[in-house]
Design an enzyme around this catalytic site. Structure first.
Site, PDB file in Angstrom:
ATOM      1  N   THR A   1      -9.148  16.724  10.758  1.00 23.37           N
ATOM      2  CA  THR A   1      -8.264  17.477  10.279  1.00 23.37           C
ATOM      3  C   THR A   1      -7.433  16.842   9.148  1.00 23.37           C
ATOM      4  O   THR A   1      -6.896  15.740   9.466  1.00 23.37           O
ATOM      5  CB  THR A   1      -7.285  18.195  11.152  1.00 23.37           C
ATOM      6  OG1 THR A   1      -8.308  18.741  12.261  1.00 23.37           O
ATOM      7  CG2 THR A   1      -6.362  19.038  11.052  1.00 23.37           C
TER       8      THR A   1
ATOM      9  N   THR B   1      -9.446   1.310   2.533  1.00 21.73           N
ATOM     10  CA  THR B   1     -10.281   0.628   3.492  1.00 21.73           C
ATOM     11  C   THR B   1     -11.375   1.507   3.903  1.00 21.73           C
ATOM     12  O   THR B   1     -12.542   1.195   3.892  1.00 21.73           O
ATOM     13  CB  THR B   1      -9.605   0.120   4.785  1.00 21.73           C
ATOM     14  OG1 THR B   1      -8.492  -0.906   4.383  1.00 21.73           O
ATOM     15  CG2 THR B   1     -10.270  -0.780   5.621  1.00 21.73           C
TER      16      THR B   1
ATOM     17  N   ALA C   1      -2.600   5.888  -1.474  1.00 21.48           N
ATOM     18  CA  ALA C   1      -1.613   6.352  -2.109  1.00 21.48           C
ATOM     19  C   ALA C   1      -0.355   5.461  -1.803  1.00 21.48           C
ATOM     20  O   ALA C   1       0.495   5.310  -2.807  1.00 21.48           O
ATOM     21  CB  ALA C   1      -1.269   7.618  -1.208  1.00 21.48           C
TER      22      ALA C   1
ATOM     23  N   CYS D   1      -3.276  -8.974   3.701  1.00 23.48           N
ATOM     24  CA  CYS D   1      -4.248  -9.062   4.772  1.00 23.48           C
ATOM     25  C   CYS D   1      -4.467 -10.559   5.218  1.00 23.48           C
ATOM     26  O   CYS D   1      -4.624 -10.692   6.220  1.00 23.48           O
ATOM     27  CB  CYS D   1      -5.463  -8.347   4.334  1.00 23.48           C
ATOM     28  SG  CYS D   1      -5.296  -6.704   3.576  1.00 23.48           S
TER      29      CYS D   1
HETATM   30  N1  PLP Z   1      -8.798  -2.566  -1.743  1.00 19.18           N
HETATM   31  C1  PLP Z   1      -7.837  -3.191  -2.573  1.00 19.18           C
HETATM   32  C2  PLP Z   1      -8.055  -3.903  -3.874  1.00 19.18           C
HETATM   33  C3  PLP Z   1      -6.565  -3.371  -2.052  1.00 19.18           C
HETATM   34  O1  PLP Z   1      -5.595  -4.362  -2.665  1.00 19.18           O
HETATM   35  C4  PLP Z   1      -6.310  -2.864  -0.707  1.00 19.18           C
HETATM   36  C5  PLP Z   1      -4.942  -2.925   0.021  1.00 19.18           C
HETATM   37  O2  PLP Z   1      -4.273  -4.059  -0.188  1.00 19.18           O
HETATM   38  C6  PLP Z   1      -7.298  -2.091  -0.056  1.00 19.18           C
HETATM   39  C7  PLP Z   1      -8.287  -2.054  -0.804  1.00 19.18           C
HETATM   40  C8  PLP Z   1      -7.115  -1.520   1.280  1.00 19.18           C
HETATM   41  O3  PLP Z   1      -5.916  -0.281   0.960  1.00 19.18           O
HETATM   42  P1  PLP Z   1      -5.431   0.406   2.362  1.00 19.18           P
HETATM   43  O4  PLP Z   1      -4.498  -0.428   2.720  1.00 19.18           O
HETATM   44  O5  PLP Z   1      -5.018   1.867   1.892  1.00 19.18           O
HETATM   45  O6  PLP Z   1      -6.413   0.473   3.421  1.00 19.18           O
END
Ligand code: PLP
Length: 391
Positions: A250, A77, A213, A341
């Site tokens: 950091t 994100t 990751a 989400c």
């Molecule tokens: N982009 C995509 C296509 C994702 O599937 C996700 C997580 O569901 C994200 C971004 C966000 O990842 P993170 O959980 O590392 O913020």
């Protein structure tokens, strides 16, 4: 009852390689470097050397040109936000110095993750227009559609490599070429593509890319932002100047070392995992397709090379996702309805809306995402539980 975990697009269990790499850092009094990688003394230098080793390994695994193109963040994100807003500001400054006045725009697809879509509020507040490129019923964005959506005032294009809900794979290299021909920068959210399809940042020729990751057996809390050398960029997170001034704070050396091990493992395992997952995906699509009230979410056969090998996405007529998820959970199966989400909300997902799936049907969305460790027996168990749940 042991759960069968089939929600690997939401997150994955820690892989052995990452756990092993991080273990020494988690032990009090161990010899692993605990130092601040930016300190000048020897304890700091040892942490720095672990950090730079991880950076070089990630750069190699993703086939970047150089290790210093890899920036570590806290999640994808953050990588998505940083890439889009940071490049928009950098490109804006460059355009202004060249005597251009806009109004400038940013272009993305309607089926992006919220981490990309939600940047629109900040971008609009900064004075940019936010535009969408059309996709077809399978979620695909064609180079022609992108060429129609952009103009000489487009600063940044962001189109994901593969969709997290329905698995559509985009023609990243071609889309990037179209953006570059129009003078725009190109960012790809490659979070779901990593470990499922071959990735070469060099061949894609993108200016920026985001990875996470925890989607590939690494720890939560570590993201990767690829920023090609000389890309116009204003630091999204200014501060002490870490990560070459592109992301202050950091560094989480333990997490980053684990992330590097997981990413290397995911890339090495990709061909074998993709083959196993594809066979399970295709068999499951076939069995689910034979059930009358089950409708595949994309308007074309999703059991093909144009979709991620590990995702099955269907809508179940007459059911709500949440009911199905809880029914399956009671039977020991973990799946999701669209993205993690969006779960908790009764609105149909924005991805299915953009694919033209009717609202009532989209409310019964179910996503099965197959991980490195899943077996055909587990897919059979899912199928049996699913049939029982909808009967
Ligand atoms: N982009 C995509 C296509 C994702 O599937 C996700 C997580 O569901 C994200 C971004 C966000 O990842 P993170 O959980 O590392 O913020």
């Amino acid at each position: 009852m042991q759960s069968i975990y089939l929600d690997n697009a939401a997150t994955t269990p820690l892989c052995e390689a990452a756990a092993k790499a991080m273990a020494p850092y988690m032990q009090a009094g161990s010899a692993a470097p605990f130092g601040n990688a930016n300190s000048l003394h020897s304890v700091g230098r040892r942490a720095f050397s672990a950090l730079e080793d991880a950076r070089a390994r990630v750069a190699r695994a993703l086939r970047a040109h150089r290790p210093d193109e890899i920036v570590f963040t806290a999640c994808a994100t953050e990588s998505d936000n940083s890439a889009i807003v940071g490049m928009a500001l950098g490109a804006h400054e460059k355009a202004r110095l060249a005597g251009k006045h806009g109004p400038f725009n940013i272009v993305t697809s309607r089926i992006e993750h919220e981490a990309v879509l939600e940047t629109q509020h900040m971008l609009r507040a900064l004075g940019f227009e936010f535009r969408f490129v059309d996709n077809d019923a399978s979620g695909r964005v064609t180079p022609d559609a992108l060429a129609r959506a952009i103009d000489e005032n487009t600063l940044v294009v962001s189109v994901m490599a593969a969709n997290n809900e329905v698995g559509t794979i985009q023609p990243t290299a071609e889309l990037c070429r179209v953006a570059h021909e129009a003078g725009a920068l190109f960012h790809v959210d490659a979070v779901q593509a990593l470990g499922k399809v071959p990735i070469s940042l060099k061949d894609w020729n993108v200016d920026a890319a985001s990875f996470s990751a925890h989607k590939v057996g690494g720890p939560k809390g570590v993201g990767v932002l690829y920023l090609a050398a000389k890309t116009p960029y204003v630091a999204y997170m200014p501060g002490g100047g870490q990560e070459g001034g592109r992301r202050s704070g950091t560094q989480n050396v333990c997490g980053i070392v684990g992330a590097a091990a997981a990413i290397e493992f995911a890339v090495a395992e990709q061909p074998a995992y993709a083959q196993r997952a594809r066979a399970m995906r295709d068999a499951l699509y076939e069995r689910l397709g034979a059930i009358k009230r089950v409708v595949p979410s994309v308007g074309v056969p999703a059991a093909s090379e144009d979709f991620l090998p590990n995702i099955v996405n269907v809508c179940v007529r007459g059911f709500e996702s949440q009911t199905l998820i809880l029914q399956l959970d009671m039977r020991g199966i973990c799946v999701s309805g669209g993205s993690a989400c969006a779960s908790g909300s009764l609105d149909p997902s924005h991805v299915l809306s953009a694919l033209g799936v009717e609202r009532a049907l989209a409310q019964g969305e179910l996503r099965v995402s197959i991980g490195v460790e899943n077996t055909p027996d587990e897919i059979d168990a899912f199928y049996d539980a699913f049939v029982e749940a909808i009967s």
